[in-house]
Write an enzyme that holds these catalytic residues in place. Structure first.
Site, PDB file in Angstrom:
ATOM      1  N   LYS A  83      -4.080  -9.250   2.238  1.00  0.00           N
ATOM      2  CA  LYS A  83      -2.821  -8.505   2.181  1.00  0.00           C
ATOM      3  C   LYS A  83      -1.671  -9.498   2.050  1.00  0.00           C
ATOM      4  O   LYS A  83      -1.553 -10.437   2.856  1.00  0.00           O
ATOM      5  CB  LYS A  83      -2.671  -7.724   3.484  1.00  0.00           C
ATOM      6  CG  LYS A  83      -2.127  -6.334   3.325  1.00  0.00           C
ATOM      7  CD  LYS A  83      -2.250  -5.642   4.678  1.00  0.00           C
ATOM      8  CE  LYS A  83      -1.533  -4.327   4.680  1.00  0.00           C
ATOM      9  NZ  LYS A  83      -1.426  -3.787   6.022  1.00  0.00           N
TER      10      LYS A  83
HETATM   11  C1  E4P Z   1      -0.781  -0.514   6.581  1.00  0.00           C
HETATM   12  O1  E4P Z   1      -1.240  -1.140   5.678  1.00  0.00           O
HETATM   13  C2  E4P Z   1       0.634  -0.653   7.025  1.00  0.00           C
HETATM   14  O2  E4P Z   1       0.858  -1.927   7.509  1.00  0.00           O
HETATM   15  C3  E4P Z   1       0.913   0.402   8.053  1.00  0.00           C
HETATM   16  O3  E4P Z   1       0.491   1.649   7.547  1.00  0.00           O
HETATM   17  C4  E4P Z   1       2.381   0.446   8.480  1.00  0.00           C
HETATM   18  O4  E4P Z   1       2.568   1.554   9.313  1.00  0.00           O
HETATM   19  P1  E4P Z   1       3.851   1.731  10.254  1.00  0.00           P
HETATM   20  O5  E4P Z   1       5.042   1.939   9.399  1.00  0.00           O
HETATM   21  O6  E4P Z   1       3.528   2.927  11.086  1.00  0.00           O
HETATM   22  O7  E4P Z   1       3.941   0.462  11.073  1.00  0.00           O
END
Ligand code: E4P
Length: 221
Positions: A83
């Site tokens: 990522k």
């Molecule tokens: C996943 O890949 C993201 O980092 C995550 O869904 C972010 O979610 P949040 O906005 O609830 O922290």
């Protein structure tokens, strides 16, 4: 539509993976911090449990270090999706890793323009954050609609739309209506998808009537 679970908690991942409904896992530095566990060891364990893509995020912000971190993470297991954040260094890193055959999830996407760049960089997944846009009074789902439409216009864009920052079941339903490829869903929301009061009420009535018959499917002849 594929379902990823958005957590780094091994117990939650194990429970949901056992349902057979899970296609992958996403983690981020905040989710890892919440577990208080070692990052690399945790990711290794998740990759052992789940067959599908497991997103593990780099924490450097410059291309060279991101690349080194990305290669290290990719070495953990073949189902790692590295990522990277949606910055110029992140995109540069995405291009190199993708060209090497490594899955990359470009995260922190908040605009269609950013999503176009991620596809150009060969990302396997683009992660638009719907909840965080809704939180500031924007329309998160409108972003998903734009990205799905744009990606459908170009057969050379192979990037999957991974709807992230999901807060409730309606986000999942709307994403499915728009044809998004994946939703990464917090465990509580994933469990909420199955619930309906009429299902519970109907089941209670069926079971009460069945009891009156005195029969047993397994116990009889
Ligand atoms: C996943 O890949 C993201 O980092 C995550 O869904 C972010 O979610 P949040 O906005 O609830 O922290």
């Amino acid at each position: 539509m594929k379902f990823f679970v958005d957590t780094a908690d091994i117990a939650e991942i194990t429970e949901l993976n056992d349902t057979g409904l899970l296609d992958g896992v996403t983690t981020n530095p905040s989710l890892v911090a919440k577990t208080g566990k070692d990052f690399v060891a945790t990711v290794k364990e998740i990759c052992r449990l789940v067959k599908g893509p497991v997103s593990a995020e780099v924490t450097a912000t410059d291309h060279e270090t991101m690349l080194a971190e990305g290669r290290k993470l990719a070495g953990i297991a073949t189902n790692i999706a590295v990522k990277v954040p949606l910055t110029m260094d992140g995109l540069k890193t995405c291009k190199v890793l993708s060209d090497d055959g490594i899955m990359v999830n470009v995260t922190l996407c908040f605009s269609p323009a950013q999503a176009i760049l991620a596809a150009k960089a060969g990302a396997s997944f683009i992660s638009p954050f719907v909840g965080r846009l809704d939180d500031i009074g924007h329309d998160g789902m409108a972003l998903i609609a734009d990205i799905v439409q744009i990606y459908n216009n170009y057969s050379d864009f192979q990037t999957e739309v991974l709807v992230a920052s999901i807060r409730h079941p309606m986000h999942v339903i709307e994403a499915a209506k728009l044809g998004a490829d994946v939703c990464t869903v917090p465990p509580a929301v994933l469990k909420a998808l199955v619930k309906h009061p009429l299902t519970d009420k109907g089941l209670d009535a069926f079971l009460a009537d069945w009891k009156k018959t005195g029969q047993s499917i397994l116990g009889g002849n």
